[in-house]
Write a protein that holds these residues in place. Structure first.
Motif, PDB file in Angstrom:
ATOM      1  N   ALA A   1      40.434  14.315 135.107  1.00  0.00           N
ATOM      2  CA  ALA A   1      41.217  13.201 135.288  1.00  0.00           C
ATOM      3  C   ALA A   1      41.825  12.871 136.602  1.00  0.00           C
ATOM      4  O   ALA A   1      41.765  11.818 136.983  1.00  0.00           O
ATOM      5  CB  ALA A   1      42.284  13.688 134.550  1.00  0.00           C
ATOM      6  N   ARG A   2      41.887  13.862 137.592  1.00  0.00           N
ATOM      7  CA  ARG A   2      42.400  13.769 139.058  1.00  0.00           C
ATOM      8  C   ARG A   2      41.214  12.931 139.610  1.00  0.00           C
ATOM      9  O   ARG A   2      41.549  12.105 140.669  1.00  0.00           O
ATOM     10  CB  ARG A   2      42.566  14.951 139.508  1.00  0.00           C
ATOM     11  CG  ARG A   2      44.056  15.630 139.226  1.00  0.00           C
ATOM     12  CD  ARG A   2      44.476  16.752 140.096  1.00  0.00           C
ATOM     13  NE  ARG A   2      43.308  17.854 140.060  1.00  0.00           N
ATOM     14  CZ  ARG A   2      43.822  18.665 139.257  1.00  0.00           C
ATOM     15  NH1 ARG A   2      44.560  18.816 138.136  1.00  0.00           N
ATOM     16  NH2 ARG A   2      42.785  19.967 139.269  1.00  0.00           N
ATOM     17  N   MET A   3      39.978  13.333 139.278  1.00  0.00           N
ATOM     18  CA  MET A   3      38.934  12.449 139.934  1.00  0.00           C
ATOM     19  C   MET A   3      38.912  10.940 139.625  1.00  0.00           C
ATOM     20  O   MET A   3      38.624  10.275 140.255  1.00  0.00           O
ATOM     21  CB  MET A   3      37.445  13.168 139.625  1.00  0.00           C
ATOM     22  CG  MET A   3      37.252  14.674 140.194  1.00  0.00           C
ATOM     23  SD  MET A   3      35.780  15.549 139.539  1.00  0.00           S
ATOM     24  CE  MET A   3      34.555  14.238 139.649  1.00  0.00           C
ATOM     25  N   ALA A   4      39.058  10.850 138.370  1.00  0.00           N
ATOM     26  CA  ALA A   4      39.065   9.595 137.792  1.00  0.00           C
ATOM     27  C   ALA A   4      40.461   8.533 138.611  1.00  0.00           C
ATOM     28  O   ALA A   4      40.107   7.323 138.725  1.00  0.00           O
ATOM     29  CB  ALA A   4      39.183   9.470 136.523  1.00  0.00           C
TER      30      ALA A   4
ATOM     31  N   LEU B   1      35.698  10.220 130.655  1.00  0.00           N
ATOM     32  CA  LEU B   1      36.575  11.585 130.945  1.00  0.00           C
ATOM     33  C   LEU B   1      35.897  12.702 130.520  1.00  0.00           C
ATOM     34  O   LEU B   1      35.739  13.696 131.044  1.00  0.00           O
ATOM     35  CB  LEU B   1      37.728  11.600 130.121  1.00  0.00           C
ATOM     36  CG  LEU B   1      38.743  12.594 130.670  1.00  0.00           C
ATOM     37  CD1 LEU B   1      39.117  12.593 132.119  1.00  0.00           C
ATOM     38  CD2 LEU B   1      40.325  12.507 130.087  1.00  0.00           C
ATOM     39  N   GLY B   2      35.080  12.572 129.073  1.00  0.00           N
ATOM     40  CA  GLY B   2      34.189  13.786 128.533  1.00  0.00           C
ATOM     41  C   GLY B   2      33.140  13.897 129.521  1.00  0.00           C
ATOM     42  O   GLY B   2      32.706  15.137 129.915  1.00  0.00           O
ATOM     43  N   LEU B   3      32.380  13.255 130.048  1.00  0.00           N
ATOM     44  CA  LEU B   3      31.129  13.224 130.844  1.00  0.00           C
ATOM     45  C   LEU B   3      31.541  13.749 132.180  1.00  0.00           C
ATOM     46  O   LEU B   3      30.911  14.822 132.701  1.00  0.00           O
ATOM     47  CB  LEU B   3      30.590  11.977 130.921  1.00  0.00           C
ATOM     48  CG  LEU B   3      29.538  11.395 129.654  1.00  0.00           C
ATOM     49  CD1 LEU B   3      29.057  10.219 129.798  1.00  0.00           C
ATOM     50  CD2 LEU B   3      28.657  12.612 129.270  1.00  0.00           C
ATOM     51  N   LEU B   4      32.573  13.391 132.852  1.00  0.00           N
ATOM     52  CA  LEU B   4      33.289  13.893 133.929  1.00  0.00           C
ATOM     53  C   LEU B   4      33.524  15.245 134.032  1.00  0.00           C
ATOM     54  O   LEU B   4      33.202  16.197 134.836  1.00  0.00           O
ATOM     55  CB  LEU B   4      34.575  13.127 134.388  1.00  0.00           C
ATOM     56  CG  LEU B   4      34.018  11.683 134.912  1.00  0.00           C
ATOM     57  CD1 LEU B   4      35.267  10.975 135.435  1.00  0.00           C
ATOM     58  CD2 LEU B   4      33.220  11.845 136.442  1.00  0.00           C
ATOM     59  N   THR B   5      33.979  15.679 132.712  1.00  0.00           N
ATOM     60  CA  THR B   5      34.610  17.260 132.522  1.00  0.00           C
ATOM     61  C   THR B   5      33.490  18.055 132.543  1.00  0.00           C
ATOM     62  O   THR B   5      33.038  19.297 132.937  1.00  0.00           O
ATOM     63  CB  THR B   5      35.467  17.235 131.138  1.00  0.00           C
ATOM     64  OG1 THR B   5      36.641  16.367 131.212  1.00  0.00           O
ATOM     65  CG2 THR B   5      35.684  18.516 130.870  1.00  0.00           C
TER      66      THR B   5
ATOM     67  N   ALA C   1      36.776  -0.349 125.576  1.00  0.00           N
ATOM     68  CA  ALA C   1      37.077   0.032 127.031  1.00  0.00           C
ATOM     69  C   ALA C   1      37.901   1.386 126.776  1.00  0.00           C
ATOM     70  O   ALA C   1      37.605   1.999 127.399  1.00  0.00           O
ATOM     71  CB  ALA C   1      37.984  -0.930 127.812  1.00  0.00           C
ATOM     72  N   ALA C   2      38.713   1.275 125.888  1.00  0.00           N
ATOM     73  CA  ALA C   2      39.361   2.447 125.647  1.00  0.00           C
ATOM     74  C   ALA C   2      38.486   3.835 125.128  1.00  0.00           C
ATOM     75  O   ALA C   2      38.558   4.685 125.577  1.00  0.00           O
ATOM     76  CB  ALA C   2      40.542   2.385 124.639  1.00  0.00           C
ATOM     77  N   GLY C   3      37.414   3.243 124.324  1.00  0.00           N
ATOM     78  CA  GLY C   3      36.512   4.616 123.914  1.00  0.00           C
ATOM     79  C   GLY C   3      35.572   4.803 124.959  1.00  0.00           C
ATOM     80  O   GLY C   3      35.288   6.044 125.038  1.00  0.00           O
ATOM     81  N   ILE C   4      35.263   4.029 125.573  1.00  0.00           N
ATOM     82  CA  ILE C   4      34.390   4.168 126.917  1.00  0.00           C
ATOM     83  C   ILE C   4      35.203   5.136 128.217  1.00  0.00           C
ATOM     84  O   ILE C   4      34.746   6.026 128.570  1.00  0.00           O
ATOM     85  CB  ILE C   4      33.885   2.988 127.414  1.00  0.00           C
ATOM     86  CG1 ILE C   4      33.083   2.150 126.820  1.00  0.00           C
ATOM     87  CG2 ILE C   4      33.388   3.186 129.006  1.00  0.00           C
ATOM     88  CD1 ILE C   4      32.415   0.805 127.270  1.00  0.00           C
ATOM     89  N   LEU C   5      36.553   4.781 128.118  1.00  0.00           N
ATOM     90  CA  LEU C   5      37.168   5.754 129.015  1.00  0.00           C
ATOM     91  C   LEU C   5      37.589   7.079 128.241  1.00  0.00           C
ATOM     92  O   LEU C   5      37.432   8.110 129.283  1.00  0.00           O
ATOM     93  CB  LEU C   5      38.775   5.181 129.059  1.00  0.00           C
ATOM     94  CG  LEU C   5      39.534   5.728 130.148  1.00  0.00           C
ATOM     95  CD1 LEU C   5      39.049   5.748 131.476  1.00  0.00           C
ATOM     96  CD2 LEU C   5      40.927   5.090 129.924  1.00  0.00           C
TER      97      LEU C   5
END
Length: 674
Positions: free
Chosen positions: A171-174, A145-149, A137-141
């Motif tokens: 990060a704010r979107m997430a 975040l990278g894909l959202l960026t 789960a941490a790796g997917i998070l």
């Protein structure tokens, strides 16, 4: 190093920088799948990503369609030869990973970028097919975040916005989406077996097996994975009484021990006839997925745990089974009695299955049994003395408990009793049961787990695969089946808390152990407690716990339809609240309008009052007419025109944050002058 990386990034063109960032995110997504995809898939995707990065750095054109089609054909062919199919979980994940890499070779327009983004999001979901652990789960998070960026970056085609700024926006979107995710997690109905996806493979993730070959359990001593966790209500039983019962093995062909394969009619099979005494031990088990229909519980459990989806039942050998394999993390409550009796009290024809031995095996053990019968006699009355004599031989005959006693040959019991005199628990239990049967004493092997470790951080007992154990049961007239653990006679610490075989430690753990012998254990307990919390509150958040939540909210007899209604109501309410907030924010709290209002207030402090509906251009004209042509009015006028352009004709380099910073640097006059 950081300055050099920042300098290298600043020297790259915008398109090259964004492409390299996206490739790095995709590489991270694929790295998490390395242990689940074929080696050629990892090599091919790595080569494609490096090729694409090289093209971006050198500004070379992308390869033509023959290259892409050729690589696609190679991928499909290799997938077919590897998995023998193009369907299913493993083959599908292999294809998705390669297709994601190949899609970067036609990354020309924004449309192509968005296809890569959404394919990357889909690939992230495939990680949960194999693991739902906290590390996964941490790796997917991080990947999310990278894909959202990258998505945010693609929506800003003008200028060169810093990547750190894009990361902050992502990060704010997430963070804004986290409450919605939490509500969906709490209320979205979990409809078993549709909720979750079991693996295609039928290979057990549990160390135990349905049969046992001498030497098999010794391999589990090197396996430090967690098999189950147990939390007791009140004080736990002594560690020597923690026997978690698994498969019972009766039939022996000279090599393998297997479950009972009786030659007698079904009506002659032995019955459980379980009788318990004393106060029960109440506890809660969190069982890891096993792909086996086995429920592990303390000996002996009289009533089935509440698991409607699995419908557990007990066999005549006291083993608890389910109607289907356990493919998910399972939590259940149980009640056991460590003082119990089971099996027939009088001789039965069905007990013949428990005394048979294959011909042609272990002749020296058979000779030993003949000499013992001459010394202690025959018949049921001599059975206790024969058992005690065998245990005494184990205690005083120079036998030892060893993790790696070597490979045993055809006559495993002979080698143990007379040659090697050392073995793991299954060597000892198998040799003991063979000798008992040679003495005409009904006996069988029970496999499971024994003992465990108390995690002082969260209070759970942790039972690992290396705690897999094999012991014996012998039948005595008037007492039924009696547990005899011959390993305890060889090494009493194995079933207690004094000495237990440990997994060989790595270099880091060994180094830490030399500094502080308890440091590694404390760190391990803390990490196990964190993982257990993740298991209890996230992975094991079942439909039953959802319905308990509704009961706490006032529902008398909640169902999954009530969950759906509550979820729909929450979504509608939150959506309406979001629409209302957005409209109010745009009308009353537009950041651009707040900045313009701040300028009007500063002008009013100098003696110039402007109308609230004044535009930036009007404010510049009024200020120039009021204060005259000077440095202040020219600086303020240029700033106001840039503010207006930001609203209606954005240009590169200007952001609201940068203009607000420049506004604070303007030197305002103290009073109105002309």
């Amino acid at each position: 190093m950081k300055q050099r990386l920042l300098g290298f990034s600043a020297a790259l063109p915008r398109d090259t920088r964004d492409t390299l960032f996206l490739l790095a995110v995709i590489a991270w997504v694929m790295l998490m799948q390395v242990q689940h995809i074929p080696w050629w898939c990892s090599a091919l995707t790595t080569g494609v990503l490096l090729w694409r990065a090289s093209l971006a750095l050198r500004g070379k054109p992308l390869p033509g369609w023959p290259w892409r089609v050729g690589l696609l054909l190679v991928t499909v062919t290799a997938t077919w030869f590897t998995h023998k199919t193009l369907l299913g979980r493993d083959a599908g994940v292999t294809l998705i990973v390669v297709l994601l890499a190949l899609k970067t070779l036609e990354l020309r327009a924004r449309r192509d970028a968005f296809v890569v983004f959404f394919l990357g999001f889909f690939t992230l979901l495939t990680h949960f097919f194999y693991s739902q652990s906290l590390l996964t789960a941490a790796g997917i998070l991080i990947a999310l975040l990278g894909l959202l960026t990258a998505v945010v970056n693609a929506h800003m085609p003008v200028g060169r916005p810093p990547l750190l700024q894009m990361v902050g926006i992502a990060a704010r979107m997430a963070a804004l989406g986290a409450p919605i995710m939490f509500v969906a997690f709490m209320l979205f109905p979990r409809l078993s077996p549709l909720w979750g996806m079991p693996g295609d493979s039928t290979e057990s993730r549990m160390g135990l097996s349905g049969n046992m070959r001498v030497g098999q359990l010794a391999e589990l001593a090197l396996d430090d994975r967690i098999a189950l966790r147990v939390r007791f209500d009140g004080s736990p039983p002594p560690q020597r009484e923690l026997y978690f019962r698994g498969p019972v093995l009766t039939s022996f062909d000279g090599v393998d021990w297997k479950p009972l394969q009786s030659a007698f009619p079904a009506y002659m099979e032995l019955q459980a006839d379980l009788k318990v005494s004393g106060d029960p031990v109440r506890y809660e088990v969190t069982l890891e997925p096993t792909m086996r229909p086995w429920l592990l519980m303390l000996e002996a459990t009289t009533s089935a745990p509440d698991l409607p989806n699995y419908r557990p039942f007990m066999t005549p050998e006291l083993q608890w089974l389910t109607r289907r394999p356990i493919t998910e993390l399972l939590r259940y409550r149980a009640e056991s009695h460590t003082a119990f009796r089971h099996g027939p009290l009088l001789p039965s024809l069905a007990l013949e299955d428990q005394t048979t031995l294959p011909p042609g095996f272990n002749p020296r053990t058979l000779a030993l049994a003949q000499s013992m019968r001459k010394e202690f006699g025959t018949g049921p009355q001599s059975a206790p003395a024969l058992i005690e004599a065998t245990l005494a031989r184990l205690r005083t005959g120079g036998y030892s408990y060893a993790l790696d006693p070597g490979v045993y040959g055809r006559h495993t019991a002979d080698e143990f009793w007379f040659d090697r005199k050392e073995g793991f628990c299954e060597h000892i239990a198998s040799s003991f049961v063979i000798l008992m049967r040679a003495l005409d004493i009904p006996a069988r092997i029970v496999t499971g787990y024994q003992g465990g470790e108390l995690n002082v951080v969260d209070g759970y007992w942790v039972v690992r695969q290396r705690d897999a154990h094999a012991w014996a049961e012998v039948w005595l007239e008037g007492r039924g089946w009696v547990r005899v653990d011959p390993t305890g006679a060889v090494a009493p610490g194995r079933t207690g808390s004094v000495e237990r075989l440990r997994t060989p430690q790595g270099a880091i753990a060994t180094a830490l152990g030399t500094i502080d012998p308890t440091l590694v254990q404390r760190m391990r307990d803390a990490w196990d407690a964190v993982n257990n919390g993740w298991n209890q509150w996230v992975l094991n958040y079942t439909q039953g716990r959802q319905l308990d939540l509704l009961r706490n909210l006032g529902f008398e007899s909640p169902s999954w339809t009530d969950l759906a209604y509550v979820l729909i109501g929450v979504v509608v309410a939150v959506s309406l609240a979001g629409v209302a907030w957005t409209l109010w924010e745009r009308q009353q709290h537009d950041p651009w309008l707040r900045t313009l209002a701040r300028v009007r207030r500063r002008l009013a402090a100098t003696g110039l009052t402007a109308a609230e509906h004044s535009t930036p251009r009007e404010l510049a004209r009024v200020a120039s007419a009021h204060f005259g042509d000077n440095d202040f009015t020219r600086q303020l006028g240029a700033w106001l025109l840039r503010l207006e352009a930001l609203r209606y004709a954005p240009r590169s380099g200007d952001t609201l944050e940068s203009l607000q910073s420049e506004l604070r640097q303007i030197a305002w006059p103290a009073r109105a002058t002309r």
